[in-house]
Design a protein around this motif. Sequence first.
Motif, PDB file in Angstrom:
ATOM      1  N   ASN A   1      10.332 -30.323  23.140  1.00 16.86           N
ATOM      2  CA  ASN A   1       9.748 -29.236  23.918  1.00 16.86           C
ATOM      3  C   ASN A   1       9.799 -27.920  23.142  1.00 16.86           C
ATOM      4  N   PHE A   2      10.901 -27.676  22.458  1.00 17.29           N
ATOM      5  CA  PHE A   2      11.034 -26.441  21.679  1.00 17.29           C
ATOM      6  C   PHE A   2      10.033 -26.418  20.522  1.00 17.29           C
ATOM      7  N   ILE A   3       9.878 -27.528  19.827  1.00 18.94           N
ATOM      8  CA  ILE A   3       8.947 -27.577  18.695  1.00 18.94           C
ATOM      9  C   ILE A   3       7.508 -27.388  19.172  1.00 18.94           C
ATOM     10  N   LEU A   4       7.133 -28.074  20.242  1.00 15.92           N
ATOM     11  CA  LEU A   4       5.778 -27.923  20.776  1.00 15.92           C
ATOM     12  C   LEU A   4       5.530 -26.508  21.287  1.00 15.92           C
ATOM     13  N   LEU A   5       6.546 -25.912  21.930  1.00 17.72           N
ATOM     14  CA  LEU A   5       6.406 -24.540  22.428  1.00 17.72           C
ATOM     15  C   LEU A   5       6.237 -23.563  21.271  1.00 17.72           C
ATOM     16  N   LEU A   6       7.030 -23.734  20.225  1.00 15.86           N
ATOM     17  CA  LEU A   6       6.932 -22.850  19.066  1.00 15.86           C
ATOM     18  C   LEU A   6       5.561 -22.961  18.407  1.00 15.86           C
ATOM     19  N   GLN A   7       5.083 -24.188  18.261  1.00 19.61           N
ATOM     20  CA  GLN A   7       3.778 -24.396  17.639  1.00 19.61           C
ATOM     21  C   GLN A   7       2.662 -23.774  18.483  1.00 19.61           C
ATOM     22  N   TYR A   8       2.775 -23.854  19.794  1.00 20.42           N
ATOM     23  CA  TYR A   8       1.739 -23.321  20.675  1.00 20.42           C
ATOM     24  C   TYR A   8       1.761 -21.794  20.706  1.00 20.42           C
ATOM     25  N   MET A   9       2.953 -21.201  20.736  1.00 18.77           N
ATOM     26  CA  MET A   9       3.049 -19.752  20.854  1.00 18.77           C
ATOM     27  C   MET A   9       2.686 -19.031  19.567  1.00 18.77           C
ATOM     28  N   LEU A  10       2.725 -19.729  18.437  1.00 20.88           N
ATOM     29  CA  LEU A  10       2.338 -19.090  17.174  1.00 20.88           C
ATOM     30  C   LEU A  10       0.867 -18.683  17.182  1.00 20.88           C
ATOM     31  N   LYS A  11       0.052 -19.322  18.010  1.00 21.94           N
ATOM     32  CA  LYS A  11      -1.357 -18.951  18.101  1.00 21.94           C
ATOM     33  C   LYS A  11      -1.536 -17.539  18.641  1.00 21.94           C
ATOM     34  N   TYR A  12      -0.601 -17.074  19.451  1.00 19.34           N
ATOM     35  CA  TYR A  12      -0.696 -15.762  20.084  1.00 19.34           C
ATOM     36  C   TYR A  12       0.270 -14.757  19.470  1.00 19.34           C
ATOM     37  N   PHE A  13       0.755 -15.056  18.268  1.00 17.59           N
ATOM     38  CA  PHE A  13       1.752 -14.180  17.650  1.00 17.59           C
ATOM     39  C   PHE A  13       1.178 -12.780  17.426  1.00 17.59           C
ATOM     40  N   ASP A  14      -0.069 -12.681  16.993  1.00 18.23           N
ATOM     41  CA  ASP A  14      -0.670 -11.365  16.737  1.00 18.23           C
ATOM     42  C   ASP A  14      -0.807 -10.533  18.007  1.00 18.23           C
ATOM     43  N   ASP A  15      -0.887 -11.195  19.151  1.00 23.96           N
ATOM     44  CA  ASP A  15      -1.013 -10.449  20.410  1.00 23.96           C
ATOM     45  C   ASP A  15       0.315  -9.882  20.887  1.00 23.96           C
ATOM     46  N   PHE A  16       1.425 -10.337  20.299  1.00 19.82           N
ATOM     47  CA  PHE A  16       2.735  -9.861  20.737  1.00 19.82           C
ATOM     48  C   PHE A  16       3.295  -8.754  19.842  1.00 19.82           C
ATOM     49  N   VAL A  17       2.789  -8.670  18.629  1.00 16.96           N
ATOM     50  CA  VAL A  17       3.387  -7.772  17.655  1.00 16.96           C
ATOM     51  C   VAL A  17       3.094  -6.319  18.017  1.00 16.96           C
ATOM     52  N   GLY A  18       4.142  -5.503  17.958  1.00 19.96           N
ATOM     53  CA  GLY A  18       4.002  -4.059  18.111  1.00 19.96           C
ATOM     54  C   GLY A  18       3.747  -3.570  19.509  1.00 19.96           C
ATOM     55  N   LYS A  19       4.038  -4.358  20.532  1.00 19.63           N
ATOM     56  CA  LYS A  19       3.759  -3.928  21.898  1.00 19.63           C
ATOM     57  C   LYS A  19       5.007  -3.544  22.676  1.00 19.63           C
ATOM     58  N   ASN A  20       6.174  -3.798  22.130  1.00 18.67           N
ATOM     59  CA  ASN A  20       7.424  -3.311  22.727  1.00 18.67           C
ATOM     60  C   ASN A  20       7.510  -3.655  24.218  1.00 18.67           C
ATOM     61  N   LEU A  21       7.344  -4.930  24.525  1.00 15.31           N
ATOM     62  CA  LEU A  21       7.309  -5.358  25.920  1.00 15.31           C
ATOM     63  C   LEU A  21       8.689  -5.645  26.501  1.00 15.31           C
ATOM     64  N   GLY A  22       9.652  -5.860  25.667  1.00 12.94           N
ATOM     65  CA  GLY A  22      10.985  -6.128  26.172  1.00 12.94           C
ATOM     66  C   GLY A  22      11.316  -7.611  26.219  1.00 12.94           C
ATOM     67  N   PHE A  23      12.600  -7.897  26.286  1.00 11.47           N
ATOM     68  CA  PHE A  23      13.065  -9.287  26.250  1.00 11.47           C
ATOM     69  C   PHE A  23      12.682 -10.052  27.507  1.00 11.47           C
ATOM     70  N   THR A  24      12.733  -9.400  28.650  1.00  7.07           N
ATOM     71  CA  THR A  24      12.504 -10.118  29.910  1.00  7.07           C
ATOM     72  C   THR A  24      11.073 -10.644  30.006  1.00  7.07           C
ATOM     73  N   VAL A  25      10.109  -9.866  29.495  1.00 13.10           N
ATOM     74  CA  VAL A  25       8.715 -10.301  29.549  1.00 13.10           C
ATOM     75  C   VAL A  25       8.504 -11.532  28.679  1.00 13.10           C
ATOM     76  N   PHE A  26       9.053 -11.503  27.467  1.00 18.62           N
ATOM     77  CA  PHE A  26       8.905 -12.649  26.576  1.00 18.62           C
ATOM     78  C   PHE A  26       9.675 -13.864  27.086  1.00 18.62           C
ATOM     79  N   ALA A  27      10.830 -13.640  27.682  1.00 24.50           N
ATOM     80  CA  ALA A  27      11.600 -14.749  28.235  1.00 24.50           C
ATOM     81  C   ALA A  27      10.836 -15.416  29.383  1.00 24.50           C
ATOM     82  N   GLU A  28      10.217 -14.598  30.224  1.00 22.85           N
ATOM     83  CA  GLU A  28       9.420 -15.150  31.322  1.00 22.85           C
ATOM     84  C   GLU A  28       8.238 -15.946  30.798  1.00 22.85           C
TER      85      GLU A  28
END
Length: 554
Positions: free
Chosen positions: A24-51
Amino acid sequence: MKKLDVLMLKSFIAPFVLTTAVANFILLLQYMLKYFDDFVGKNLGFTVFAELLFYFSLNMLQIALPLGVLLASLMTFGNLGEHFELTAIKSSGITILRALRPIFLFVIVLSIGAYFFNNYTIPAANLKAYSLLYDIKHTKPALDIKAGAFYNGIPDYSIKAKDKLPDGKTLIDVIIYDHAIGRGNKTVILADSSLMYTIMDDRYLKLELYNGHYYSEEAESESEIDRFYRTEYDKMDMVFSLASFDLKRRKEELFQNNRQMKNIDELRHDIDSFQNATLSQKANFIRGISQYLGYHFQKKKGIIDRIQLADSINGGSFNLIEASFLSFDFGQTYVKKESQKKFDGNKKDKRILPENNPSVMNFTDSLKSEGVLMKRALKAQKIDTFTWSYIESYVNIVWKSKKVLYTEALNKARNVKVAINSAKTRRDQLTREINLYTIEMQKKYAQALACILMFLIGAPLGAIIKKGGLGVPTIIAIFFFIIYYAFTSIGEKQAKTGVMDPYLASWMSDLVLLPFGLFFLRQARIDARLFDIDIYTIWIEKLKRRFARNHNKA
């Protein structure tokens, strides 16, 4: 429950939890890498990313469960075979099928749970995950004023600094354009230096401007000429709201119409709606196109009516000539035959029948020629002047309306073509939606059943290879998972384009894996040595001796 069942379950559950979590961790990591550029530099906080990661981990769990079952069953029975525990079980009179039974029942219960999980939990998790992802993608990047470039991230303001010191807070030679009043660059603020920092829990940005000028051009209420103001200052503070950088959560109801956010009942209801829409679209198309399909028959009926009217006026002679002309011009051979039948048996008019007077058949060609040919046709037919003038006026009317008829026919043909293309596009769109929704519905069943099929492959195969740990079982598990994932992806793509039936596409990966499971189960039951090199060496030696014996006989 017997001790054997407890032993088998304990040996399986721990590796199953571990391998499922890792997969599950490997598949999640592979899937979330597609949206890595959308997360960079937005300072959203840990709780948002954890959710976000939590919701997407639930989404990935439907794929990780079959892989976890495959890898755990390989490890469990591989360890039992490697430490001769499986041999001891068989020597006590217990068959391999009896040893598999407790874990098999556990996997059946797991598959039932996976079905309900896919049907109810996954749609709710997808709704929250993709709505949150959409909000993150549309959130503005964090404040970042770069030297030598205008920064327009703050609404109604453009800020430019010639230089920025390494501390990230001090700006040199600052220019600020204030567009708050909506009149262009009417307000300009200059400063030699500025100190930049946030206040009130990063909700506001404060700029302390030093040694600068404030220029403003304001409109006078009683004059059309703007008044220009220039102010010099030693220090001036400006505060900007950073509310535009906050994460704005949209209503989840805006995303709930997507097929990934629906359970089986909702998907089945939508499929029925699409099918009804397809039938309704076909009915509307036929109803709308019928006016164009009736064009030929309406014209034919009008021609016959005109012939019958002329026949009643001219006693039949003009009827035949007009019928001959219309049959040549419009291809209405039926009209000519009907007109000929009226004169069969009338001996006085046989001289103008086509078989007795060929010039009647070529009458329209004569009409298309010069006036000399028309006069010759008049003399040949011995038609009186009144009848000829009537014919000539009729021909002129027909030839004048010919272009109108052709233009009308061309326009109607174009309308038919547009209607057909539009109906085809709409039908293809509805068919594609039906296929997509059918795939999404059948996947909930197929992925749950995949857990059982992976166990049927992993458990017998582990008992055959007798290798535990993470080495060989991992390689074999990856191989079969690639097969499963490849056929699933290929089936979905083929079904989306309409090449493959969506039901077959959804179940294709399971149908491919089923023969492997049954084959390995049979081989484990007879204790076959599929992966022993010695057995293949013996077979090769036997083949060599047989070929040598046949060669000697020859």
